[in-house]
Design an enzyme around this catalytic site. Sequence first.
Site, PDB file in Angstrom:
ATOM      1  N   LYS A  68      -3.034 -10.601  -9.200  1.00  0.00           N
ATOM      2  CA  LYS A  68      -4.188 -10.803  -8.325  1.00  0.00           C
ATOM      3  C   LYS A  68      -5.380  -9.976  -8.781  1.00  0.00           C
ATOM      4  O   LYS A  68      -5.225  -8.797  -9.085  1.00  0.00           O
ATOM      5  CB  LYS A  68      -3.767 -10.371  -6.915  1.00  0.00           C
TER       6      LYS A  68
ATOM      7  N   LYS B  49      -9.677  -4.863  -6.448  1.00  0.00           N
ATOM      8  CA  LYS B  49     -10.235  -3.553  -6.774  1.00  0.00           C
ATOM      9  C   LYS B  49      -9.135  -2.520  -6.973  1.00  0.00           C
ATOM     10  O   LYS B  49      -9.248  -1.623  -7.806  1.00  0.00           O
ATOM     11  CB  LYS B  49     -11.168  -3.101  -5.651  1.00  0.00           C
TER      12      LYS B  49
ATOM     13  N   LYS C  57       0.840  -1.212   0.000  1.00  0.00           N
ATOM     14  CA  LYS C  57       0.000   0.000   0.000  1.00  0.00           C
ATOM     15  C   LYS C  57       0.868   1.253   0.000  1.00  0.00           C
ATOM     16  O   LYS C  57       0.552   2.242  -0.661  1.00  0.00           O
ATOM     17  CB  LYS C  57      -0.926   0.009   1.235  1.00  0.00           C
TER      18      LYS C  57
HETATM   19  P1  TYM Z   1     -10.660  -7.560   1.044  1.00  0.00           P
HETATM   20  O1  TYM Z   1     -11.933  -6.850   0.864  1.00  0.00           O
HETATM   21  O2  TYM Z   1      -9.429  -7.019   0.404  1.00  0.00           O
HETATM   22  O3  TYM Z   1     -10.804  -9.055   0.599  1.00  0.00           O
HETATM   23  C1  TYM Z   1     -11.844  -9.826   1.114  1.00  0.00           C
HETATM   24  C2  TYM Z   1     -11.527 -11.294   0.995  1.00  0.00           C
HETATM   25  O4  TYM Z   1     -11.383 -11.655  -0.369  1.00  0.00           O
HETATM   26  C3  TYM Z   1     -10.133 -12.302  -0.542  1.00  0.00           C
HETATM   27  N1  TYM Z   1      -9.582 -11.938  -1.856  1.00  0.00           N
HETATM   28  C4  TYM Z   1      -9.014 -12.813  -2.692  1.00  0.00           C
HETATM   29  N2  TYM Z   1      -8.825 -14.139  -2.593  1.00  0.00           N
HETATM   30  C5  TYM Z   1      -8.242 -14.747  -3.638  1.00  0.00           C
HETATM   31  N3  TYM Z   1      -7.849 -14.118  -4.770  1.00  0.00           N
HETATM   32  C6  TYM Z   1      -8.028 -12.786  -4.914  1.00  0.00           C
HETATM   33  N4  TYM Z   1      -7.660 -12.171  -6.029  1.00  0.00           N
HETATM   34  C7  TYM Z   1      -8.629 -12.066  -3.837  1.00  0.00           C
HETATM   35  N5  TYM Z   1      -8.960 -10.769  -3.631  1.00  0.00           N
HETATM   36  C8  TYM Z   1      -9.535 -10.713  -2.413  1.00  0.00           C
HETATM   37  C9  TYM Z   1      -9.242 -11.809   0.582  1.00  0.00           C
HETATM   38  O5  TYM Z   1      -8.215 -12.732   0.856  1.00  0.00           O
HETATM   39  C10 TYM Z   1     -10.234 -11.706   1.694  1.00  0.00           C
HETATM   40  O6  TYM Z   1     -10.426 -12.955   2.293  1.00  0.00           O
HETATM   41  N6  TYM Z   1      -8.393  -7.639   5.347  1.00  0.00           N
HETATM   42  C11 TYM Z   1      -9.532  -8.331   4.746  1.00  0.00           C
HETATM   43  C12 TYM Z   1     -10.841  -7.870   5.345  1.00  0.00           C
HETATM   44  C13 TYM Z   1     -10.963  -8.215   6.782  1.00  0.00           C
HETATM   45  C14 TYM Z   1     -11.067  -9.522   7.352  1.00  0.00           C
HETATM   46  C15 TYM Z   1     -11.146  -9.327   8.757  1.00  0.00           C
HETATM   47  C16 TYM Z   1     -11.090 -10.799   6.813  1.00  0.00           C
HETATM   48  C17 TYM Z   1     -11.001  -7.313   7.802  1.00  0.00           C
HETATM   49  N7  TYM Z   1     -11.110  -7.983   8.989  1.00  0.00           N
HETATM   50  C18 TYM Z   1     -11.275 -10.414   9.623  1.00  0.00           C
HETATM   51  C19 TYM Z   1     -11.216 -11.881   7.697  1.00  0.00           C
HETATM   52  C20 TYM Z   1     -11.308 -11.677   9.080  1.00  0.00           C
HETATM   53  C21 TYM Z   1      -9.457  -8.125   3.250  1.00  0.00           C
HETATM   54  O7  TYM Z   1      -8.505  -8.447   2.651  1.00  0.00           O
HETATM   55  O8  TYM Z   1     -10.498  -7.611   2.617  1.00  0.00           O
END
Ligand code: TYM
Length: 333
Positions: A195, A198, A112
């Site tokens: 990957k 967004k 980031k």
């Molecule tokens: P976020 O919104 O970035 O992603 C949400 C979930 O989607 C998965 N993900 C993917 N998995 C595989 N391939 C991809 N290209 C891909 N893009 C996204 C992420 O691994 C995630 O599981 N930090 C978390 C949000 C969060 C969270 C938590 C998750 C906040 N608190 C507690 C679990 C437990 C996140 O990455 O959001």
Amino acid sequence: MKETVVSGIRSTGKLHLGNYYGALSNFVKMQEEYNCFFFIADLHSLTTHPTPGDLSRTVRDVVVEYLAAGIDPEKSTIYVQSDVPEVAELYLYMNMNAYLGELERATAFKDKVRANPDNVNAGLLTYPVLMACDILIHHGTKVPVGKDQEQHLEMTRTFGNRFNRLYDVDYFKEAFAFSYSDKLVKIPGLDGNGKMGKSNGDASCIYLSDTPEVIRKKVMRAVSDSGPTEMNQKKPEVIQNLFDLMKIVSTDDTLEHFENLYNNCSIRYGDLKKQLAEDMIIATEPVRSQIQALSNDDEYLKKVVKLGAEKAAASAHKTIREVREIIGIRKLY
Ligand code: TYM
């Protein structure tokens, strides 16, 4: 007693195939087998400063998409992170035991910083602490995530164990990344990027709400190359990405068919992309039609998030009471 699953998605936009297959795969089975909390991480998304309008709209979108994907609000708890202020309180306590060095070393933080050097805020640095609190507040032990979140789970264990050691208690349990398959998934983007995400732009993502026309357009524009020149040649990353996507949405026969064409150098990427787009359309159809059906049902959505907030608050409230007692925050009156 059933083990607790905690799953979160940031409210930075609509859900894409990465979220769907990374975090939500097999959740129908999951919600039968475990005590599941699915929440929308709206506090986490504040690190990127959404406008108030965008923030509330995207929270609503994710609630709709969770439901459209098939999460049953009677069986699981669907809630919005900011509806449970105990999470923010725990975050404050846990920040006292999270150290600058370890936070700066987190891969997601470093990515980031590289991508947005003008927005290195404290919330971004302590993002893993808040994420740990999301899990610890419900004593979650299983966390369905994609490969990109593995390190955050490791940090969650570090913070929980450190708290236990500091106060000489056996209070927080260790949480592990969870997947029904043998390894965590990483869904590739369509833009040649490793990957789907967004932050890599709309062209990289197939959203669950994308119409068939949009899906076809995006897939046909996916990055590829000029084709193999030698039999059984190793695939470059951009081509492997397309095959990896096909592995997820297409049948084994289809995959094998295109593997063979690639291996004998007669593949036409246009045909592969057409097939991939059609298979993506089929794979996402049930969710897409549910999104449309649910998105105008304000009354139902309100009912779902209210019920979720109540269920999540009950669990969070108990944890905060106990944590305050352990830390020694006791009322004098
Ligand atoms: P976020 O919104 O970035 O992603 C949400 C979930 O989607 C998965 N993900 C993917 N998995 C595989 N391939 C991809 N290209 C891909 N893009 C996204 C992420 O691994 C995630 O599981 N930090 C978390 C949000 C969060 C969270 C938590 C998750 C906040 N608190 C507690 C679990 C437990 C996140 O990455 O959001």
